[in-house]
Design a protein around this motif. Structure first.
Motif, PDB file in Angstrom:
ATOM      1  N   THR A 166       0.849  -1.189   0.000  1.00  0.00           N
ATOM      2  CA  THR A 166       0.000   0.000   0.000  1.00  0.00           C
ATOM      3  C   THR A 166       0.890   1.246   0.000  1.00  0.00           C
ATOM      4  OG1 THR A 166      -0.063   0.197   2.386  1.00  0.00           O
ATOM      5  CG2 THR A 166      -1.732  -1.206   1.366  1.00  0.00           C
ATOM      6  N   PRO A 167       0.330   2.365  -0.437  1.00  0.00           N
ATOM      7  CA  PRO A 167       1.108   3.602  -0.391  1.00  0.00           C
ATOM      8  C   PRO A 167       1.642   3.884   1.017  1.00  0.00           C
ATOM      9  CG  PRO A 167      -0.887   3.941  -1.667  1.00  0.00           C
ATOM     10  CD  PRO A 167      -0.985   2.563  -1.066  1.00  0.00           C
ATOM     11  N   ALA A 168       0.843   3.601   2.027  1.00  0.00           N
ATOM     12  CA  ALA A 168       1.289   3.869   3.399  1.00  0.00           C
ATOM     13  C   ALA A 168       2.470   2.985   3.778  1.00  0.00           C
ATOM     14  CB  ALA A 168       0.134   3.663   4.380  1.00  0.00           C
ATOM     15  N   SER A 189       1.000  -9.219   4.850  1.00  0.00           N
ATOM     16  CA  SER A 189      -0.078  -9.981   5.481  1.00  0.00           C
ATOM     17  C   SER A 189      -1.417  -9.698   4.833  1.00  0.00           C
ATOM     18  CB  SER A 189      -0.152  -9.633   6.978  1.00  0.00           C
ATOM     19  OG  SER A 189      -0.570  -8.290   7.125  1.00  0.00           O
ATOM     20  N   PRO A 244      -4.269  -9.136   1.532  1.00  0.00           N
ATOM     21  CA  PRO A 244      -4.714 -10.020   0.451  1.00  0.00           C
ATOM     22  C   PRO A 244      -3.639 -10.131  -0.621  1.00  0.00           C
ATOM     23  CG  PRO A 244      -6.371  -8.355   0.960  1.00  0.00           C
ATOM     24  CD  PRO A 244      -5.142  -7.991   1.722  1.00  0.00           C
ATOM     25  N   ARG A 270      -0.163  -8.657  -0.025  1.00  0.00           N
ATOM     26  CA  ARG A 270       0.117  -7.226  -0.038  1.00  0.00           C
ATOM     27  C   ARG A 270       0.727  -6.772   1.296  1.00  0.00           C
ATOM     28  NH1 ARG A 270      -4.848  -4.438  -1.386  1.00  0.00           N
ATOM     29  NH2 ARG A 270      -5.261  -4.471   0.815  1.00  0.00           N
ATOM     30  N   GLN A 291       1.153  -4.275   4.100  1.00  0.00           N
ATOM     31  CA  GLN A 291       0.401  -3.170   4.715  1.00  0.00           C
ATOM     32  C   GLN A 291       1.349  -2.407   5.626  1.00  0.00           C
ATOM     33  OE1 GLN A 291      -3.405  -4.764   3.283  1.00  0.00           O
ATOM     34  NE2 GLN A 291      -3.194  -2.958   4.527  1.00  0.00           N
ATOM     35  N   LYS A 292       0.935  -1.237   6.024  1.00  0.00           N
ATOM     36  CA  LYS A 292       1.777  -0.425   6.899  1.00  0.00           C
ATOM     37  C   LYS A 292       2.108  -1.194   8.179  1.00  0.00           C
ATOM     38  CE  LYS A 292       2.173   4.113   8.964  1.00  0.00           C
ATOM     39  NZ  LYS A 292       2.166   3.714  10.389  1.00  0.00           N
ATOM     40  N   GLN A 293       1.120  -1.962   8.676  1.00  0.00           N
ATOM     41  CA  GLN A 293       1.339  -2.708   9.921  1.00  0.00           C
ATOM     42  C   GLN A 293       2.508  -3.681   9.775  1.00  0.00           C
ATOM     43  OE1 GLN A 293      -0.541  -1.959  12.690  1.00  0.00           O
ATOM     44  NE2 GLN A 293       1.109  -3.097  13.677  1.00  0.00           N
ATOM     45  N   ASP A 294       2.657  -4.277   8.591  1.00  0.00           N
ATOM     46  CA  ASP A 294       3.751  -5.227   8.381  1.00  0.00           C
ATOM     47  C   ASP A 294       5.098  -4.530   8.527  1.00  0.00           C
ATOM     48  OD1 ASP A 294       1.833  -7.175   7.784  1.00  0.00           O
ATOM     49  OD2 ASP A 294       1.760  -6.562   5.687  1.00  0.00           O
TER      50      ASP A 294
END
Lengths: 449, 337
Positions: free
Chosen positions: A138-140, A158, A160, A163, A165-168
């Motif tokens: 993601t952009p974030a 983590s 779909p 992809r 995510q920022k959390q990763d």
């Protein structure tokens, strides 16, 4: 027709490869069979030969770019062939056999999307694909990785379809932070000298720290914490290491002169400093202490290089060329006397500091110059023997990189500290013990009268 | 709250009572304010919003117009050009399609084409939306059509307080303003300040603060989004709910600031999903500096790609409901999209 340069499939389950370096500049001629570029896969790094004789044009993949197997990454034009617009890119499955690298097995399946190509009319302009641009993120997440200087290909997604995510990114950073803060900025100030020098202001004669091969100044953190608080510290990154510029060195003396220049700059106006060097940095520290003996109050060399021919060349080369945690980790575990000290997080943090392929190739070259054929090509014994200031050698008895018995070859009155159960990195394995040794040396030098 | 005048107290009023109060206040204070529309006089309006205003202000100021939207809107635009401030009520906003020439080609353009020498201070009241069983020709949400026209202002108050304050702001505005009133909101009650105040046009309201995702909703969808957000809170998901209030001009700043904070955006509106306000907002966010902070695809929940059905179950299914908002918000928050 120009000949396509293809990213070959060099191992069974390879889907992507990272272009490490081009050996030929755009516009230059290359002979068929000569080294054209290096690729790194999940498992290996290797050289790829030119599929034809010709002039390299339309380079689509910059060093560091991750490219699907079978993609066209450049073209070779025969002498006299007109170079104008970008030739059409065949789908990976349509690549003519003779365009592929001779030894490579069949190219990747046709399900792979063709590699992105700049639109017609952009001929001659390379299309820099930033590292990881083919990953789902993601952009974030991209923004967070960019801000933290993290390579997205090190992050497991983590979301779909994998992809990121920022959390990763946040999770990975948090895990690494638990082990060793990669950039403990607070209190440290960067100098603008020939090499990257950071200093922590404080009182008393400053302690100058010089790290070892394939390390950087962030590795001093455990020792910084173990030392009595308050002393001024100055850390120097060796060339081609940490945040220092990537410089080619001709030999050890050349390296020592570069660091000496940074040392002079960093210690200008100071009456005297203590020196602590580790491994290759220990040898550099001894060379500096030899040349600037009036300004060095004491020297501590931990597992210093330059005291004998033996060195674990395979290990140094393995560390220098590792492109992933999996290939780095087994070598790192040999650094410590107790391999369990080197966990996954240590390896991940170390790999993060080595994410830059330019830095890795610089260090591989340096290893080749300093330790050809796994032999230490320089001898610091005369320099050690000449030292006039209080000096100690600290060595782990389980050191698997350079044997601790090298310390016995010094013909001078040195304090020798052999640490039981400790390997090549005492400042990480037992920072408190190292701190006690250097503090005692400081006290001896700085005692009034 | 965006209240620009001092009010002494609040009372509980319905949305339609709040609109009526705004109109009465304006008419008392300003003799140039007049009401026009089909059956707004003795009948009291299709949704009983004007109700007894004809008794208070007389048929000269509360004028029933013939069943010709184009004619009525044309008279209103002409009256506005002469200096009056007409509030023209469409029985159903769907019938504004009959008056497009007057709204789009005349009202929206005249100030520009006359070099600023004249303006058209007309207000069109537009009962809109589905849920009343009024079927395909009486249930649409066409606000995005008008949001596309420079020269018009388009607002969608979602509460009685805003219905009054924004209508008074519309009357104070020198340009044509279209007020889309969701028919299901007319009976909704809420605290409404007494006295005169205006609620600015072009400013969204953060109805609920949150940190995990942003739900931008318009009109009745604000209430459904708030209900969903309440349930999400019980599941540990903190949703921020923004009441759009105005779609032209749109409050870029509030939306972008929220998305920067949450990284996830769900847009809920009743108009047909494609080519609607969701497209505008998502494009606006993608073009803004909030792009770097997006951590999931932007989701839109809008009306079905079909005319509003008469069958009540299908009618309900044709537009976002609390359960569909909940489902979409959960997917966003749980990284399933």
């Amino acid at each position: 027709m120009p000949v396509e340069v293809i990213l070959p499939k060099v191992d069974m389950d390879m889907t992507h490869g990272t272009l490490a370096t081009w050996h030929v500049k755009p516009g230059d001629m290359v002979q068929k069979g000569a080294a054209l570029f290096d690729i790194e896969t999940d498992k290996a790094a290797m050289e790829v030969e030119a599929p034809a004789t010709g002039r390299l044009q339309h380079v689509l993949a910059e060093p560091g770019t991750k490219v699907p197997v079978g993609s066209v990454i450049a073209w070779l034009y025969a002498e006299g062939e007109t170079v104008d617009t970008l030739p059409p890119v065949p789908a990976p499955g349509d690549v003519p056999a003779e365009a592929a690298v001779p030894d490579a097995p069949a190219l990747g399946g046709t399900e792979q999307a063709p590699y992105a190509v700049p639109p017609q009319g952009m001929a001659g302009h390379a299309s820099p694909m930033p590292g990881g641009s083919l990953l789902r993120a993601t952009p974030a997440a991209r923004h967070a990785a960019r801000t933290a200087g993290l390579d997205l290909s090190d992050v497991a997604g983590s979301g779909p379809r994998g992809r990121i995510q920022k959390q990763d990114v946040d999770d990975l950073l948090a895990r690494e932070r638990d082990v060793a803060p990669p950039r403990p900025v607070s209190g440290w100030v960067a100098d603008s000298g020939p090499l990257a020098v950071t200093r922590r202001p404080g009182r008393d004669a400053p302690l100058v720290l010089i790290h070892g091969f394939a390390a950087d100044s962030t590795g001093w953190l455990p020792l910084e914490k173990a030392l009595l608080p308050g002393r001024a510290l100055i850390r120097i990154d060796l060339p081609g290491h940490g945040r220092s510029p990537k410089r080619k060195i001709r030999d050890f003396a050349h390296l020592a002169r570069m660091v000496l220049e940074a040392f002079d700059e960093a210690t200008r106006g100071l009456d005297g400093v203590h020196l602590l060097g580790h491994s290759l940095g220990g040898a550099v520290a001894a060379a500096i202490a030899d040349i600037r003996s009036s300004r060095v109050l004491s020297l501590t060399a931990m597992a210093p290089a330059g005291l004998g021919p033996d060195i674990n060349g395979e290990m140094l080369a393995g560390i220098a060329r590792a492109t992933r945690v999996e290939s780095l980790s087994p070598w790192l575990r040999q650094l410590a006397g107790n391999a369990e000290l080197i966990g996954d997080d240590y390896a991940k943090a170390a790999m993060r500091g080595r994410a830059d392929p330019g830095l890795r190739s610089c260090q591989m070259e340096m290893a080749e110059v300093l330790f050809p054929d796994g032999v230490q090509a320089f001898d610091l014994r005369p320099a050690f023997a000449r030292l006039s200031m209080p000096a100690s050698i600290v060595w782990g008895r389980r050191d698997q990189v350079t044997p601790f018995r090298h310390a016995l070859s010094i013909e001078a009155d040195f304090a020798l500290h052999f640490l039981h159960g400790i390997g090549h990195i005492p400042h990480f394995e037992c920072p408190e013990r190292v701190a006690r040794i250097v503090e005692r040396q400081f006290a001896a030098v700085e005692a009034p009268g | 709250m965006d209240v620009t005048a001092q009010e002494t107290s609040t009372r509980t009023l319905s949305y339609s009572e709040a609109i009526r109060e705004a109109m009465a206040l304006a008419m008392e204070a300003d003799p140039t304010v007049i009401l026009m529309g089909e059956d707004i006089g003795v009948y009291g309006g299709a949704f009983q919003v004007t109700l007894d205003l004809v008794d208070r202000f007389g048929p000269d100021r509360v004028m029933d117009t013939p069943i010709s939207e184009l004619g009525g809107a044309g008279v209103a635009v002409g009256a506005a050009l002469t200096g009056l401030k007409p509030i023209f009520e469409f029985q159903f906003s769907d019938f504004a399609t009959l008056a497009m020439e007057q709204i789009v080609n005349q009202a929206a353009k005249l100030r520009y084409m006359l070099g600023g020498e004249a303006s058209v201070p007309v207000v069109f009241r537009m009962p809109a939306g589905s849920g009343t069983g009024a079927a395909a020709q009486h249930s649409q949400s066409l606000e995005a059509w008008f949001g596309h026209v420079p020269g018009l202002k388009v607002i969608q108050p979602s509460t009685p307080e805003d219905a009054k304050g924004m209508l008074l702001a519309a009357l104070a505005d020198p340009d044509p303003v279209l007020v889309f009133e969701h028919k299901l909101l007319y009976k909704m009650k809420g605290e409404v300040p007494a006295g005169y105040y205006t609620t600015p046009i072009g400013k969204a309201a953060v109805r609920r603060a949150g940190s995990d995702l942003t739900i931008v909703a318009a009109s009745i969808m604000v209430h459904r989004a708030l209900e969903a957000a309440e349930q999400l809170a019980g599941e540990g998901v903190s949703a921020e709910v923004i009441d759009l209030r105005s779609i032209r001009p749109i409050d870029h700043e509030t939306i972008v600031a929220s998305v920067r904070k949450t990284g996830r955006l769900l847009i809920v509106y009743e108009g047909v999903k494609s080519y609607g306000i969701g497209a505008e907002i998502s494009a606006m966010v993608a073009e803004s500096d909030a792009f770097d902070f997006l951590d999931a695809p932007i989701l839109r929940l809008g009306g079905a790609e079909a005319p509003i059905p008469y069958n009540p179950d299908l009618e309900r299914a044709a537009v976002p409901q609390v359960d569909t908002i909940l489902a979409a918000a959960r997917r966003l928050a749980r990284r399933e999209v």
